[in-house]
Scaffold this active site. Structure first.
Site, PDB file in Angstrom:
ATOM      1  N   PRO A 229       3.084   6.341   2.296  1.00 53.50           N
ATOM      2  CA  PRO A 229       4.547   6.261   2.324  1.00 53.50           C
ATOM      3  C   PRO A 229       5.059   4.934   1.789  1.00 53.50           C
ATOM      4  O   PRO A 229       4.542   3.865   2.110  1.00 53.50           O
ATOM      5  CB  PRO A 229       4.877   6.423   3.814  1.00 53.50           C
ATOM      6  CG  PRO A 229       3.785   7.313   4.293  1.00 53.50           C
ATOM      7  CD  PRO A 229       2.555   6.867   3.549  1.00 53.50           C
ATOM      8  N   CYS A 230       6.111   5.048   0.962  1.00 54.54           N
ATOM      9  CA  CYS A 230       6.514   3.892   0.172  1.00 54.54           C
ATOM     10  C   CYS A 230       7.897   3.380   0.490  1.00 54.54           C
ATOM     11  O   CYS A 230       8.318   2.380  -0.060  1.00 54.54           O
ATOM     12  CB  CYS A 230       6.444   4.266  -1.309  1.00 54.54           C
ATOM     13  SG  CYS A 230       7.458   5.705  -1.730  1.00 54.54           S
ATOM     14  N   GLN A 231       8.627   4.038   1.404  1.00 53.34           N
ATOM     15  CA  GLN A 231      10.017   3.625   1.596  1.00 53.34           C
ATOM     16  C   GLN A 231      10.139   2.153   1.997  1.00 53.34           C
ATOM     17  O   GLN A 231      11.081   1.473   1.614  1.00 53.34           O
ATOM     18  CB  GLN A 231      10.702   4.505   2.667  1.00 53.34           C
ATOM     19  CG  GLN A 231      11.072   5.881   2.153  1.00 53.34           C
ATOM     20  CD  GLN A 231       9.917   6.868   2.229  1.00 53.34           C
ATOM     21  OE1 GLN A 231       8.781   6.488   2.485  1.00 53.34           O
ATOM     22  NE2 GLN A 231      10.209   8.124   1.975  1.00 53.34           N
TER      23      GLN A 231
END
Length: 322
Positions: A94-96
């Site tokens: 996950p990159c948020q």
């Protein structure tokens, strides 16, 4: 040379990177042939994405928090254990928390530390090679410190680690999305990996006119996922018109209905148009709703980009494992 390489897929989402590695799909009239990879085990936390993944791949996916899976806490998962070994680990962690569009919490955010779960899976299964994917913002987070930390942590596990910023449009995806691709290769078995080179230059990028022009006048609901957000125009991201003679902008995850407007100005892009812009084939159907579809599409690795990475990985393994 193996007939096929087994994959453990982490943070799989709806399966964009998995589709790239499996191959055997069509996009804009071009066949992307089968690659020598087979999904052995997949995991994601999002129930809607898991539903989409299961229906398309006809393959089980463990829908649970990877941290819980690794700690063996969830009794319901005991009959679907992660394999003890694998050839490849894939993971668009996950990159948020690393994103320019997000709040850029980096390692302070819980999601920013999920790469450590991927590192733990690599430590346990000792794959020949792993592929991690993340947003461009990862390269500038902490003044470049975040990527150094991640690379160092992966190298400690006994891997050469090579990363590169790839532009999806350079590989035939009708979108200017940029993503950091991190590839690790086991030092005792393989040399460092060489990333694939672009196949197109900016003059020959695929335009939106070519990619989604046939959907413009199609009535809403007459093709799978051809439904669009009715969110009114306002200030902020996603309120621009896309251009028919250029690739699309990055399809985002957290747009809350504010996906870009069609070039005709009459409506926003449909989820099917967003899927085309991400290079998903038309038989890839997203469940269970339009808002869930937008989110899954925005989170995904473009399958055509994934296919070019997979092709480079397959050639690399076949060459170096003789």
């Amino acid at each position: 040379m193996k007939k096929s390489y087994s994959i453990i897929s982490l943070f799989a989402g709806c399966g964009g990177l998995d589709l790239g590695f499996v191959g055997d799909f069509e996009f804009l009239g071009k066949k992307y042939s089968k690659r020598n990879f087979e999904i052995a085990w997949a995991n994601d936390f999002d129930e809607s994405a898991c539903q989409t993944f299961k229906k398309y791949f006809k393959h089980d996916i463990v829908c649970a928090d990877i941290a819980s899976v690794l700690k063996g806490r969830d009794v319901s998962l005991f009959d679907r254990p992660m394999p003890k070994t694998t050839d490849i680990v894939l993971g668009g962690f996950p990159c948020q928390d690393f994103s320019h569009a997000g709040k850029r919490k980096g390692f302070e955010g819980r999601r920013g530390l999920l790469y450590q779960s991927m590192a733990e899976v690599i430590k346990r299964t000792k794959p020949l090679l792993f592929v991690a994917e993340n947003v461009r913002g990862l390269l500038t987070m902490d003044g470049g410190g975040a990527i150094k930390t991640i690379v160092r942590d992966f190298m400690k596990l006994g891997y050469h680690v090579e990363y590169k910023l790839l532009t999806a449009a350079d590989f035939g995806v009708p979108q200017t999305r940029q993503r950091v691709i991190i590839v690790g290769t086991r030092k005792d078995k393989l040399p460092p990996f060489a990333h694939p080179k672009p196949i197109l230059d900016a003059k020959s990028w695929v335009t939106l006119g070519r990619a989604i022009g046939d959907l413009e006048k199609l009535k809403e609901g007459t093709a799978p996922n051809h439904y669009w957000s009715g969110a009114k125009k306002n200030k902020g991201q996603g309120n621009n018109l896309v251009s028919a003679d250029k690739p699309g902008p990055t399809m985002r995850t957290e747009h809350h209905g504010n996906i870009e407007f069609h070039w005709n100005g009459k409506r926003r892009l449909s989820a099917r148009e967003a899927a085309r812009i991400q290079s998903f084939p038309d038989d890839f159907v997203f469940y269970p709703s339009t808002s869930a579809a937008y989110k899954q599409i925005g989170n995904a690795v473009p399958p055509v980009l994934g296919w070019h990475i997979a092709t480079a990985v397959q050639k690399f393994l076949n060459k170096n494992l003789r």
